[in-house]
Design a protein around this motif. Structure first.
Motif, PDB file in Angstrom:
ATOM      1  N   VAL A 105       0.849  -1.187   0.000  1.00  0.00           N
ATOM      2  CA  VAL A 105       0.000   0.000   0.000  1.00  0.00           C
ATOM      3  C   VAL A 105       0.887   1.239   0.000  1.00  0.00           C
ATOM      4  O   VAL A 105       1.696   1.430   0.898  1.00  0.00           O
ATOM      5  CB  VAL A 105      -0.936   0.030   1.234  1.00  0.00           C
ATOM      6  N   LEU A 106       0.734   2.069  -1.023  1.00  0.00           N
ATOM      7  CA  LEU A 106       1.492   3.311  -1.104  1.00  0.00           C
ATOM      8  C   LEU A 106       0.872   4.349  -0.171  1.00  0.00           C
ATOM      9  O   LEU A 106      -0.302   4.239   0.194  1.00  0.00           O
ATOM     10  CB  LEU A 106       1.493   3.827  -2.542  1.00  0.00           C
ATOM     11  N   PRO A 107       1.603   5.396   0.212  1.00  0.00           N
ATOM     12  CA  PRO A 107       1.037   6.434   1.083  1.00  0.00           C
ATOM     13  C   PRO A 107      -0.230   7.079   0.514  1.00  0.00           C
ATOM     14  O   PRO A 107      -1.104   7.502   1.257  1.00  0.00           O
ATOM     15  CB  PRO A 107       2.167   7.468   1.189  1.00  0.00           C
ATOM     16  N   CYS A 108      -0.370   7.102  -0.814  1.00  0.00           N
ATOM     17  CA  CYS A 108      -1.552   7.684  -1.451  1.00  0.00           C
ATOM     18  C   CYS A 108      -2.747   6.733  -1.394  1.00  0.00           C
ATOM     19  O   CYS A 108      -3.870   7.119  -1.701  1.00  0.00           O
ATOM     20  CB  CYS A 108      -1.248   8.042  -2.899  1.00  0.00           C
ATOM     21  N   GLY A 109      -2.526   5.466  -0.998  1.00  0.00           N
ATOM     22  CA  GLY A 109      -3.601   4.486  -0.890  1.00  0.00           C
ATOM     23  C   GLY A 109      -3.668   3.501  -2.041  1.00  0.00           C
ATOM     24  O   GLY A 109      -4.356   2.488  -1.947  1.00  0.00           O
ATOM     25  N   HIS A 110      -2.956   3.748  -3.130  1.00  0.00           N
ATOM     26  CA  HIS A 110      -2.970   2.821  -4.259  1.00  0.00           C
ATOM     27  C   HIS A 110      -2.170   1.567  -3.932  1.00  0.00           C
ATOM     28  O   HIS A 110      -1.261   1.601  -3.099  1.00  0.00           O
ATOM     29  CB  HIS A 110      -2.433   3.496  -5.521  1.00  0.00           C
ATOM     30  N   LEU A 111      -2.523   0.463  -4.578  1.00  0.00           N
ATOM     31  CA  LEU A 111      -1.877  -0.828  -4.338  1.00  0.00           C
ATOM     32  C   LEU A 111      -1.024  -1.251  -5.519  1.00  0.00           C
ATOM     33  O   LEU A 111      -1.383  -1.028  -6.670  1.00  0.00           O
ATOM     34  CB  LEU A 111      -2.925  -1.927  -4.131  1.00  0.00           C
ATOM     35  N   LEU A 112       0.092  -1.901  -5.194  1.00  0.00           N
ATOM     36  CA  LEU A 112       0.959  -2.556  -6.169  1.00  0.00           C
ATOM     37  C   LEU A 112       1.318  -3.911  -5.575  1.00  0.00           C
ATOM     38  O   LEU A 112       1.275  -4.088  -4.358  1.00  0.00           O
ATOM     39  CB  LEU A 112       2.267  -1.789  -6.365  1.00  0.00           C
ATOM     40  N   HIS A 113       1.690  -4.857  -6.415  1.00  0.00           N
ATOM     41  CA  HIS A 113       2.294  -6.071  -5.874  1.00  0.00           C
ATOM     42  C   HIS A 113       3.595  -5.674  -5.187  1.00  0.00           C
ATOM     43  O   HIS A 113       4.280  -4.754  -5.648  1.00  0.00           O
ATOM     44  CB  HIS A 113       2.610  -7.073  -6.990  1.00  0.00           C
ATOM     45  N   ARG A 114       3.949  -6.352  -4.110  1.00  0.00           N
ATOM     46  CA  ARG A 114       5.195  -6.050  -3.386  1.00  0.00           C
ATOM     47  C   ARG A 114       6.393  -6.129  -4.351  1.00  0.00           C
ATOM     48  O   ARG A 114       7.264  -5.263  -4.339  1.00  0.00           O
ATOM     49  CB  ARG A 114       5.353  -7.035  -2.229  1.00  0.00           C
ATOM     50  N   THR A 115       6.432  -7.147  -5.197  1.00  0.00           N
ATOM     51  CA  THR A 115       7.550  -7.306  -6.138  1.00  0.00           C
ATOM     52  C   THR A 115       7.565  -6.180  -7.179  1.00  0.00           C
ATOM     53  O   THR A 115       8.629  -5.706  -7.562  1.00  0.00           O
ATOM     54  CB  THR A 115       7.478  -8.671  -6.834  1.00  0.00           C
ATOM     55  N   CYS A 116       6.397  -5.736  -7.611  1.00  0.00           N
ATOM     56  CA  CYS A 116       6.316  -4.629  -8.579  1.00  0.00           C
ATOM     57  C   CYS A 116       6.773  -3.323  -7.943  1.00  0.00           C
ATOM     58  O   CYS A 116       7.427  -2.495  -8.586  1.00  0.00           O
ATOM     59  CB  CYS A 116       4.896  -4.491  -9.121  1.00  0.00           C
ATOM     60  N   TYR A 117       6.443  -3.132  -6.659  1.00  0.00           N
ATOM     61  CA  TYR A 117       6.881  -1.949  -5.917  1.00  0.00           C
ATOM     62  C   TYR A 117       8.410  -1.916  -5.859  1.00  0.00           C
ATOM     63  O   TYR A 117       9.030  -0.884  -6.125  1.00  0.00           O
ATOM     64  CB  TYR A 117       6.287  -1.968  -4.521  1.00  0.00           C
ATOM     65  N   ASP A 118       9.025  -3.057  -5.523  1.00  0.00           N
ATOM     66  CA  ASP A 118      10.486  -3.118  -5.444  1.00  0.00           C
ATOM     67  C   ASP A 118      11.125  -2.791  -6.794  1.00  0.00           C
ATOM     68  O   ASP A 118      12.121  -2.073  -6.854  1.00  0.00           O
ATOM     69  CB  ASP A 118      10.939  -4.508  -4.973  1.00  0.00           C
ATOM     70  N   GLU A 119      10.538  -3.299  -7.881  1.00  0.00           N
ATOM     71  CA  GLU A 119      11.053  -3.006  -9.226  1.00  0.00           C
ATOM     72  C   GLU A 119      10.853  -1.527  -9.579  1.00  0.00           C
ATOM     73  O   GLU A 119      11.719  -0.907 -10.191  1.00  0.00           O
ATOM     74  CB  GLU A 119      10.366  -3.885 -10.272  1.00  0.00           C
ATOM     75  N   MET A 120       9.710  -0.960  -9.184  1.00  0.00           N
ATOM     76  CA  MET A 120       9.413   0.440  -9.473  1.00  0.00           C
ATOM     77  C   MET A 120      10.454   1.362  -8.832  1.00  0.00           C
ATOM     78  O   MET A 120      10.883   2.348  -9.436  1.00  0.00           O
ATOM     79  CB  MET A 120       8.019   0.795  -8.956  1.00  0.00           C
ATOM     80  N   LEU A 121      10.887   1.026  -7.606  1.00  0.00           N
ATOM     81  CA  LEU A 121      11.845   1.874  -6.903  1.00  0.00           C
ATOM     82  C   LEU A 121      13.215   1.901  -7.578  1.00  0.00           C
ATOM     83  O   LEU A 121      13.993   2.823  -7.354  1.00  0.00           O
ATOM     84  CB  LEU A 121      11.993   1.427  -5.448  1.00  0.00           C
ATOM     85  N   LYS A 122      13.496   0.933  -8.434  1.00  0.00           N
ATOM     86  CA  LYS A 122      14.755   0.947  -9.176  1.00  0.00           C
ATOM     87  C   LYS A 122      14.737   2.023 -10.259  1.00  0.00           C
ATOM     88  O   LYS A 122      15.775   2.497 -10.691  1.00  0.00           O
ATOM     89  CB  LYS A 122      15.010  -0.422  -9.817  1.00  0.00           C
ATOM     90  N   GLU A 123      13.533   2.410 -10.707  1.00  0.00           N
ATOM     91  CA  GLU A 123      13.379   3.374 -11.798  1.00  0.00           C
ATOM     92  C   GLU A 123      12.899   4.750 -11.343  1.00  0.00           C
ATOM     93  O   GLU A 123      13.118   5.748 -12.012  1.00  0.00           O
ATOM     94  CB  GLU A 123      12.376   2.842 -12.832  1.00  0.00           C
ATOM     95  N   GLY A 124      12.173   4.816 -10.234  1.00  0.00           N
ATOM     96  CA  GLY A 124      11.616   6.091  -9.800  1.00  0.00           C
ATOM     97  C   GLY A 124      10.989   5.985  -8.427  1.00  0.00           C
ATOM     98  O   GLY A 124      11.045   4.942  -7.772  1.00  0.00           O
ATOM     99  N   TYR A 125      10.378   7.066  -7.995  1.00  0.00           N
ATOM    100  CA  TYR A 125       9.851   7.144  -6.631  1.00  0.00           C
ATOM    101  C   TYR A 125       8.375   7.522  -6.585  1.00  0.00           C
ATOM    102  O   TYR A 125       7.820   7.738  -5.514  1.00  0.00           O
ATOM    103  CB  TYR A 125      10.656   8.178  -5.831  1.00  0.00           C
ATOM    104  N   ARG A 126       7.710   7.606  -7.730  1.00  0.00           N
ATOM    105  CA  ARG A 126       6.328   8.101  -7.762  1.00  0.00           C
ATOM    106  C   ARG A 126       5.315   7.005  -8.063  1.00  0.00           C
ATOM    107  O   ARG A 126       5.586   6.076  -8.821  1.00  0.00           O
ATOM    108  CB  ARG A 126       6.183   9.197  -8.805  1.00  0.00           C
TER     109      ARG A 126
END
Length: 198
Positions: A98-119
């Motif tokens: 759960v992101l601070p804004c309330g939207h959901l991502l898979h935990r693994t997708c979140y980890d991959e997203m942080l490699k490219e950006g922070y939003r």
């Protein structure tokens, strides 16, 4: 004579063989023991242990106890696909983040997203606490003078974190929101010179 249809169960009636260490008589799920539990509200089995999770009725999803009372709820947010991989979140065996804004991502997708950006890929809010990075960027902006032709340029910006609009001095490294001090901003208008130079 009448034939009875076989009924799903954990063991074979004839030889008593175990079909699965875990068996759910609602989902008819057989599996190795992973501390699964059936969540009545979700309507499916979840990987546990159950005592580490709670069901958020507004989000309509089982979440880690560490998030109880500490996450922003969005109604039925789990019934949407992950915005990164486009796979279902509600029935996924991969945990949700759960992101601070309330939207959901898979935990693994979140980890991959942080490699490219922070939003957040949906609303562009910062997906984690960026305060330390913003202070570091303050120092870099202060130590990086702009070329003469850009020194007095002002731009209108929109903050992705607090939605405030402000007019600030243009800088190549980033433009800081005057309301919440975030650099998660976007230029929202034309360039202009300060009044004294027009």
């Amino acid at each position: 004579r009448m034939l009875l249809s076989p009924q799903a169960q954990q063991r074979c009636e004839g030889c008593d063989s175990l079909f699965g260490e875990y068996y759910c008589d609602i989902c008819h799920l057989f599996d190795r023991d992973k501390k699964q539990y059936h969540c009545q509200e979700c309507g499916i089995c979840r990987i546990g242990p159950k005592e580490d999770f709670f069901h958020c009725s507004k989000c309509n999803l089982c979440l880690s106890l560490s998030l109880q009372g500490k996450h922003k709820c969005i109604e039925n947010v789990s019934r949407q696909d992950c915005p990164i991989c486009l796979e279902d979140i509600h029935t996924s065996r991969v945990g949700a983040h759960v992101l601070p804004c309330g939207h959901l991502l898979h935990r693994t997708c979140y980890d991959e997203m942080l490699k490219e950006g922070y939003r957040c890929p949906l609303c562009m809010h910062s997906a984690l606490d960026m305060t330390r990075y913003w202070r570091q960027l303050d120092n870099e902006v202060a130590q990086t003078p702009m070329p003469t032709e850009y020194q007095n340029m002002m731009v209108e910006i929109l903050c992705n974190d607090c939605s405030a609009r402000s007019t600030v001095q243009f800088h190549l490294l980033g433009m800081k929101c005057q309301s919440c001090e975030s650099y998660n901003t976007a230029q929202d208008g034309r360039w202009r010179l300060p009044l004294e130079e027009q």
